[in-house]
Motif scaffolding. Structure first.
Motif, PDB file in Angstrom:
ATOM      1  N   CYS A  54      -5.027  -1.063  18.902  1.00 11.40           N
ATOM      2  CA  CYS A  54      -5.218  -0.440  17.593  1.00 11.40           C
ATOM      3  C   CYS A  54      -6.101  -1.341  16.730  1.00 11.40           C
ATOM      4  CB  CYS A  54      -3.871  -0.227  16.899  1.00 11.40           C
ATOM      5  SG  CYS A  54      -2.825   0.997  17.686  1.00 11.40           S
ATOM      6  N   PHE A  55      -7.003  -0.735  16.003  1.00  5.02           N
ATOM      7  CA  PHE A  55      -7.948  -1.507  15.189  1.00  5.02           C
ATOM      8  C   PHE A  55      -7.206  -2.381  14.173  1.00  5.02           C
ATOM      9  CE2 PHE A  55     -11.345  -1.482  11.708  1.00  5.02           C
ATOM     10  CZ  PHE A  55     -12.010  -2.559  12.275  1.00  5.02           C
ATOM     11  N   LEU A  56      -7.538  -3.655  14.182  1.00  3.92           N
ATOM     12  CA  LEU A  56      -7.026  -4.676  13.273  1.00  3.92           C
ATOM     13  C   LEU A  56      -5.555  -5.027  13.489  1.00  3.92           C
ATOM     14  CD1 LEU A  56      -8.500  -4.264   9.676  1.00  3.92           C
ATOM     15  CD2 LEU A  56      -9.104  -5.918  11.432  1.00  3.92           C
ATOM     16  N   ARG A  57      -4.863  -4.334  14.404  1.00  6.97           N
ATOM     17  CA  ARG A  57      -3.435  -4.580  14.597  1.00  6.97           C
ATOM     18  C   ARG A  57      -3.167  -5.077  16.010  1.00  6.97           C
ATOM     19  NH1 ARG A  57      -0.862   0.948  13.447  1.00  6.97           N
ATOM     20  NH2 ARG A  57      -2.919   1.723  14.075  1.00  6.97           N
ATOM     21  N   GLY A  58      -2.343  -6.105  16.097  1.00  6.49           N
ATOM     22  CA  GLY A  58      -2.005  -6.630  17.403  1.00  6.49           C
ATOM     23  C   GLY A  58      -1.157  -5.676  18.208  1.00  6.49           C
ATOM     24  N   SER A  59      -0.296  -4.909  17.546  1.00  6.87           N
ATOM     25  CA  SER A  59       0.523  -3.899  18.225  1.00  6.87           C
ATOM     26  C   SER A  59       0.701  -2.714  17.288  1.00  6.87           C
ATOM     27  CB  SER A  59       1.875  -4.485  18.636  1.00  6.87           C
ATOM     28  OG  SER A  59       2.561  -5.104  17.556  1.00  6.87           O
ATOM     29  N   ASP A  60       0.961  -1.538  17.874  1.00  7.02           N
ATOM     30  CA  ASP A  60       0.896  -0.309  17.083  1.00  7.02           C
ATOM     31  C   ASP A  60       2.107  -0.083  16.174  1.00  7.02           C
ATOM     32  OD1 ASP A  60       2.874   0.598  18.850  1.00  7.02           O
ATOM     33  OD2 ASP A  60       1.481   1.825  20.019  1.00  7.02           O
ATOM     34  N   ASN A  61       3.081  -0.967  16.205  1.00  2.00           N
ATOM     35  CA  ASN A  61       4.185  -0.895  15.236  1.00  2.00           C
ATOM     36  C   ASN A  61       3.790  -1.482  13.889  1.00  2.00           C
ATOM     37  OD1 ASN A  61       4.249  -3.463  16.828  1.00  2.00           O
ATOM     38  ND2 ASN A  61       5.757  -4.007  15.274  1.00  2.00           N
ATOM     39  N   GLN A  62       2.719  -2.255  13.861  1.00  2.00           N
ATOM     40  CA  GLN A  62       2.265  -2.869  12.614  1.00  2.00           C
ATOM     41  C   GLN A  62       1.552  -1.835  11.745  1.00  2.00           C
ATOM     42  OE1 GLN A  62      -0.067  -6.055  14.344  1.00  2.00           O
ATOM     43  NE2 GLN A  62       1.665  -7.465  14.333  1.00  2.00           N
ATOM     44  N   GLU A  63       1.599  -2.047  10.435  1.00  2.00           N
ATOM     45  CA  GLU A  63       1.006  -1.098   9.494  1.00  2.00           C
ATOM     46  C   GLU A  63       0.026  -1.794   8.572  1.00  2.00           C
ATOM     47  OE1 GLU A  63       3.712   1.980   7.801  1.00  2.00           O
ATOM     48  OE2 GLU A  63       5.281   0.739   8.692  1.00  2.00           O
ATOM     49  N   ILE A  64      -0.995  -1.040   8.167  1.00  2.00           N
ATOM     50  CA  ILE A  64      -2.013  -1.547   7.237  1.00  2.00           C
ATOM     51  C   ILE A  64      -1.731  -0.970   5.859  1.00  2.00           C
ATOM     52  CG2 ILE A  64      -4.478  -1.634   6.704  1.00  2.00           C
ATOM     53  CD1 ILE A  64      -5.012  -1.248   9.705  1.00  2.00           C
ATOM     54  N   HIS A  65      -1.533  -1.836   4.876  1.00  2.00           N
ATOM     55  CA  HIS A  65      -1.242  -1.419   3.507  1.00  2.00           C
ATOM     56  C   HIS A  65      -2.381  -1.871   2.593  1.00  2.00           C
ATOM     57  CE1 HIS A  65       2.994  -0.627   4.656  1.00  2.00           C
ATOM     58  NE2 HIS A  65       2.870  -1.728   5.399  1.00  2.00           N
ATOM     59  N   ILE A  66      -3.072  -0.928   1.996  1.00  2.00           N
ATOM     60  CA  ILE A  66      -4.124  -1.245   1.030  1.00  2.00           C
ATOM     61  C   ILE A  66      -3.472  -1.343  -0.340  1.00  2.00           C
ATOM     62  CG2 ILE A  66      -6.328  -0.519   0.043  1.00  2.00           C
ATOM     63  CD1 ILE A  66      -6.804   1.084   2.634  1.00  2.00           C
ATOM     64  N   LEU A  67      -3.470  -2.526  -0.918  1.00  2.00           N
ATOM     65  CA  LEU A  67      -2.743  -2.781  -2.156  1.00  2.00           C
ATOM     66  C   LEU A  67      -3.634  -2.767  -3.392  1.00  2.00           C
ATOM     67  CD1 LEU A  67      -0.438  -5.716  -0.937  1.00  2.00           C
ATOM     68  CD2 LEU A  67      -0.019  -3.254  -0.840  1.00  2.00           C
ATOM     69  N   ASN A  68      -4.917  -2.982  -3.196  1.00  2.00           N
ATOM     70  CA  ASN A  68      -5.848  -3.037  -4.323  1.00  2.00           C
ATOM     71  C   ASN A  68      -6.629  -1.728  -4.390  1.00  2.00           C
ATOM     72  OD1 ASN A  68      -7.957  -3.491  -6.111  1.00  2.00           O
ATOM     73  ND2 ASN A  68      -8.234  -5.630  -5.511  1.00  2.00           N
ATOM     74  N   PRO A  69      -6.334  -0.848  -5.359  1.00  2.00           N
ATOM     75  CA  PRO A  69      -7.019   0.450  -5.435  1.00  2.00           C
ATOM     76  C   PRO A  69      -8.533   0.335  -5.529  1.00  2.00           C
ATOM     77  CG  PRO A  69      -5.128   0.387  -6.922  1.00  2.00           C
ATOM     78  CD  PRO A  69      -5.331  -1.020  -6.430  1.00  2.00           C
ATOM     79  N   ALA A  70      -9.018  -0.739  -6.133  1.00  2.00           N
ATOM     80  CA  ALA A  70     -10.466  -0.902  -6.279  1.00  2.00           C
ATOM     81  C   ALA A  70     -11.172  -1.067  -4.937  1.00  2.00           C
ATOM     82  CB  ALA A  70     -10.761  -2.106  -7.178  1.00  2.00           C
ATOM     83  N   LEU A  71     -10.426  -1.484  -3.912  1.00  2.00           N
ATOM     84  CA  LEU A  71     -11.024  -1.700  -2.599  1.00  2.00           C
ATOM     85  C   LEU A  71     -10.590  -0.647  -1.582  1.00  2.00           C
ATOM     86  CD1 LEU A  71     -10.656  -5.584  -2.404  1.00  2.00           C
ATOM     87  CD2 LEU A  71     -12.755  -4.293  -2.741  1.00  2.00           C
ATOM     88  N   GLU A  72      -9.887   0.372  -2.041  1.00  2.00           N
ATOM     89  CA  GLU A  72      -9.361   1.379  -1.119  1.00  2.00           C
ATOM     90  C   GLU A  72     -10.477   2.115  -0.383  1.00  2.00           C
ATOM     91  OE1 GLU A  72      -6.194   5.091  -0.915  1.00  2.00           O
ATOM     92  OE2 GLU A  72      -6.544   4.047  -2.816  1.00  2.00           O
ATOM     93  N   VAL A 130      -5.096  -6.324   0.923  1.00  2.00           N
ATOM     94  CA  VAL A 130      -4.524  -5.644   2.089  1.00  2.00           C
ATOM     95  C   VAL A 130      -3.470  -6.542   2.732  1.00  2.00           C
ATOM     96  CG1 VAL A 130      -5.003  -4.723   4.411  1.00  2.00           C
ATOM     97  CG2 VAL A 130      -6.644  -4.344   2.555  1.00  2.00           C
ATOM     98  N   VAL A 131      -2.387  -5.925   3.173  1.00  2.00           N
ATOM     99  CA  VAL A 131      -1.397  -6.610   4.004  1.00  2.00           C
ATOM    100  C   VAL A 131      -1.237  -5.816   5.300  1.00  2.00           C
ATOM    101  CG1 VAL A 131       1.051  -7.172   4.282  1.00  2.00           C
ATOM    102  CG2 VAL A 131      -0.113  -7.712   2.143  1.00  2.00           C
ATOM    103  N   ILE A 132      -1.287  -6.519   6.423  1.00  2.00           N
ATOM    104  CA  ILE A 132      -0.976  -5.924   7.721  1.00  2.00           C
ATOM    105  C   ILE A 132       0.349  -6.534   8.148  1.00  2.00           C
ATOM    106  CG2 ILE A 132      -1.722  -5.593  10.100  1.00  2.00           C
ATOM    107  CD1 ILE A 132      -4.599  -5.807   9.145  1.00  2.00           C
ATOM    108  N   ASP A 133       1.379  -5.696   8.208  1.00  2.00           N
ATOM    109  CA  ASP A 133       2.739  -6.211   8.343  1.00  2.00           C
ATOM    110  C   ASP A 133       3.393  -5.844   9.667  1.00  2.00           C
ATOM    111  OD1 ASP A 133       3.305  -3.504   8.063  1.00  2.00           O
ATOM    112  OD2 ASP A 133       4.875  -3.795   6.552  1.00  2.00           O
TER     113      ASP A 133
END
Length: 222
Positions: free
Chosen positions: A138-156, A124-127
């Protein structure tokens, strides 16, 4: 590599009991950043990859093979040390493929910078940069402009479930200097914490209100 701290068990920045690795060095300088003392790559934070792995293996020896559910990389910005990531990530993946990384760079920027090989090793990358005015808890994000990207399908599926039910929490770790507070904090948290500590007679930054002493730094995350 410049690594300021390693915390375990970190439970508030990803699923399970994780090892949190705080990298030192960030050129972005976002206003309201929770860790401005980690912008600089201070020489006291310079360590080898072997030293980092030795610390992680010490956790495994005391907690057992199942004691580490994943890793969270933050800072600072881990991607300002790409060679450190290239050295460290393959060794972390031998322990757990669940590696979450924060970065002020956008995912497309990381790809354009030639970091696809690094991204391929992350779950996962939070960018995105931290924007203080957009800190809306927002959960796991310091500000709501940030996005959560799940990169590993096995952990999606694991992350979809985690994100669906999660909420931000703060976790405190005792250190020899006081304590470190990890997690996603609301903008008013530092003021509320200061008032709470002062009300209990805790000394903060030389302001004496009792016999106890607060930590030199109270860290929060992004």
């Amino acid at each position: 590599m410049y690594v300021a701290r390693l915390l375990y068990p970190l439970r508030v920045l990803g699923p399970g009991k994780r090892v949190g690795i705080w990298f030192a060095g960030c050129s972005r300088g976002c206003p309201g950043c929770s860790n401005p003392e980690l912008w600089k790559q201070d020489p006291r934070y310079l360590v080898s990859g072997d030293t980092v792995l030795k610390m992680i293996n010490a956790i495994r020896e005391t907690r057992g093979a199942e004691g580490i559910d994943g890793f969270t990389l933050t800072g600072g910005d881990p991607f300002e040390q790409p060679e450190a990531l290239r050295e460290l990530l393959p060794r972390l993946r031998e322990i757990s493929a669940d590696i979450l990384a924060y970065s002020g760079f956008r995912l497309r920027e990381l790809r354009n910078r030639g970091y696809r090989d690094i991204l391929d090793q992350l779950a996962v990358v939070i960018d995105g940069p931290y924007v203080e005015s957009r800190n809306t808890n927002c959960f796991l994000r310091g500000s709501d402009n940030q996005e959560i990207h799940i990169l590993n399908p096995a952990l999606e599926e694991r992350y979809r479930e985690y994100l669906k039910n999660g909420r931000n929490e703060v976790q405190n770790f005792r250190t020899r200097d006081g304590f470190i507070s990890a997690g996603i904090h609301r903008p008013e948290y530092p003021r509320e914490l200061r008032e709470a500590l002062l009300s209990k007679g805790v000394t903060i930054g030389g302001e004496t209100c009792g016999d106890e002493t607060a930590p030199e730094h109270t860290q929060n995350q992004h």
